[in-house]
Enzyme design. Structure first.
Site, mmCIF file in Angstrom:
data_model
loop_
_atom_site.group_PDB
_atom_site.id
_atom_site.type_symbol
_atom_site.label_atom_id
_atom_site.label_comp_id
_atom_site.label_asym_id
_atom_site.label_seq_id
_atom_site.Cartn_x
_atom_site.Cartn_y
_atom_site.Cartn_z
ATOM 1 C CB CYS A 56 -2.524 2.289 12.222
ATOM 2 S SG CYS A 56 -0.468 2.607 12.104
ATOM 3 C CG ASN A 82 6.059 -0.348 15.952
ATOM 4 O OD1 ASN A 82 5.287 0.937 15.329
ATOM 5 N ND2 ASN A 82 6.106 -1.044 16.205
ATOM 6 N N GLY A 83 5.927 2.278 13.443
ATOM 7 C CA GLY A 83 4.649 2.361 11.994
ATOM 8 C C GLY A 83 3.467 3.052 12.474
ATOM 9 C CG ASN A 124 -7.575 1.976 10.600
ATOM 10 O OD1 ASN A 124 -7.941 1.638 9.902
ATOM 11 N ND2 ASN A 124 -6.101 2.670 10.932
ATOM 12 C CG HIS A 132 -4.165 6.624 10.631
ATOM 13 N ND1 HIS A 132 -4.481 6.541 9.096
ATOM 14 C CD2 HIS A 132 -3.591 5.246 10.761
ATOM 15 C CE1 HIS A 132 -4.760 5.385 8.858
ATOM 16 N NE2 HIS A 132 -4.180 4.900 10.190
ATOM 17 C CE1 TYR A 151 0.541 0.951 4.720
ATOM 18 C CE2 TYR A 151 0.330 -1.195 4.511
ATOM 19 C CZ TYR A 151 0.552 0.141 5.434
ATOM 20 O OH TYR A 151 1.220 -0.165 6.825
#
Length: 401
Positions: free
Chosen positions: A347, A324-325, A349, A329, A311
């Site tokens: 993440c 680490n990302g 979401n 968000h 992605y």
């Protein structure tokens, strides 16, 4: 006739005595009194010491090497100092001042590395005799000067989990020497300790973490007088560092992946409860890591790319909670799963509206407490994993422990 002879003998005896006195006063007699030497000028001493290269009136003298972090001084005994200055190779004067009795001059301005400074002035005795103040001060020339950077700037307001970090631009050997000069002052009683983490970003790093979250409203001052500190291996601290900042309101995110919710608690009260989706549980690489994360930055728009999962997207209202990302968000694509399932790549979401509402409240240093996932946050996940360690383990990272 006999009377005349006696008189003559007496006269000769008297002349002999006079002659003896005259002989005793002769300049050729080593025992004769000598003329008084001219009065000596006042004594002058330097710190660091200088060694004369040619006696009085000589312009060039050699000097002991000085550490630029330490003041230099000149002192006189038997007089007072007059017109004293210390100048760099360009003739610019170093700041300094006389003592109240005018017998000592001490520098207060910064000195540079690998530079020769020159003394000027004189010491004057009460009778007017003078001794020149002269000589040079040569500062040390390190193999390397190492710079450090503080992560929190002056006058900032930060969250209750914010560590204090000094990142050095080279590896440092003598960490104990550095740690000994570091000082953290707080307006409220706070227990904390320095800990050395593995080198990152090209150099060593040391963090100060409180035992528990910072008390809200605490005023914090950090003093790091590092210039001239010997770091070992020929390296020295390049400059002093300092900062003063404030701990803001106590905002904590409670993020339990099993609940599919993200709860925001501010100053002990729940202020938000958002439907959320966390990392896909059956893929360890996509699990959101459990543990205390720390918010470090936020973006209105953040490009997120993964070659592994194919992605390349731009997401709105992204709040970074680890290196680490992992972000909190907005993601409209996962809207159907928010509140019911965990489908993300790690993440948290939220909807666009909820992500924006949370984004607007965020401070650097806010904690995000993730629970309910099988993989724990660790040193492999980025730079701020301070809170994953127990207090005893954290204290064990000190170079002075």
């Amino acid at each position: 006739m006999r009377r005349v002879l006696i008189v003559v003998v007496a006269l000769i005896g008297a002349l002999g005595i006079v002659g003896a006195v005259a002989l005793a006063a002769s300049p050729q007699d080593p025992a004769a009194p000598q003329a008084a030497p001219p009065p000596a000028g006042p004594q002058v001493s330097y710190q660091p010491p200088v060694r004369s290269a040619g006696g009085a009136g000589t312009d060039t003298v050699s000097a002991a090497t000085a550490n630029p972090a330490q003041p230099v001084s000149v002192r006189t005994a038997g007089g007072t100092l007059d017109g004293v200055s210390l100048t760099d190779p360009y003739g610019d004067a170093v700041d300094g001042a006389l003592s109240p009795d005018r017998t000592t001059w001490t520098s207060s301005g910064d000195l540079d590395f690998a530079t020769t400074y020159t003394w000027h002035g004189r010491a004057v005795a009460p009778d007017g005799t003078a001794t020149p103040v002269q000589g040079t001060v040569a500062t040390l020339k390190p193999a390397h000067t190492v710079r450090g950077t503080l992560n929190i700037g002056d006058d900032r307001t930060v969250g209750i989990a914010a560590p204090i970090e000094i990142q050095f631009d080279r590896h440092v050997q003598d960490r104990a020497a550095i740690e000994k000069v570091l000082k953290v002052t707080t307006s409220k009683q706070v227990e904390g300790a320095w800990g050395w983490l593995p080198d990152e970003n090209g150099g060593s790093r040391v963090h100060w973490r409180p035992k528990e979250y910072w008390p809200s409203g605490t005023k914090v001052t950090v003093d790091a007088p590092l210039k001239g500190v010997d770091y070992g291996g020929g390296s020295y601290g390049a400059e002093d560092l300092s900062t003063s900042f404030t701990i803001g309101r106590a905002q904590i995110v409670k993020a339990d992946a099993r609940s599919f919710r993200m709860i925001v608690i501010r100053d002990g009260k729940q202020v938000a409860d958002y439907p959320a989706s966390y990392g896909l549980a059956d893929d360890p690489n996509r699990n959101t890591r459990s543990g205390i994360h720390v918010v470090t930055e936020k973006f209105t728009d953040k490009r997120m790319v993964s070659a592994q999962y194919g992605y390349d997207v731009v997401e709105k209202w992204a709040v970074r909670m680890s290196n680490n990302g992992e972000f909190i968000h907005a993601n409209p694509v996962s809207a159907a799963a928010q509140g019911t399932a965990n489908v993300t790549h790690g993440c948290v979401n939220l909807s666009i509206e909820n992500a924006k509402a949370y984004y607007d409240t965020v401070l650097y240093g806010d904690p995000v407490e993730v629970t309910g996932t099988p993989v724990q946050l660790s040193a492999r996940d980025g730079d701020l994993w301070d809170w994953t360690l127990s207090w005893d383990k954290w204290k064990g990272l000190s170079a002075l422990s």
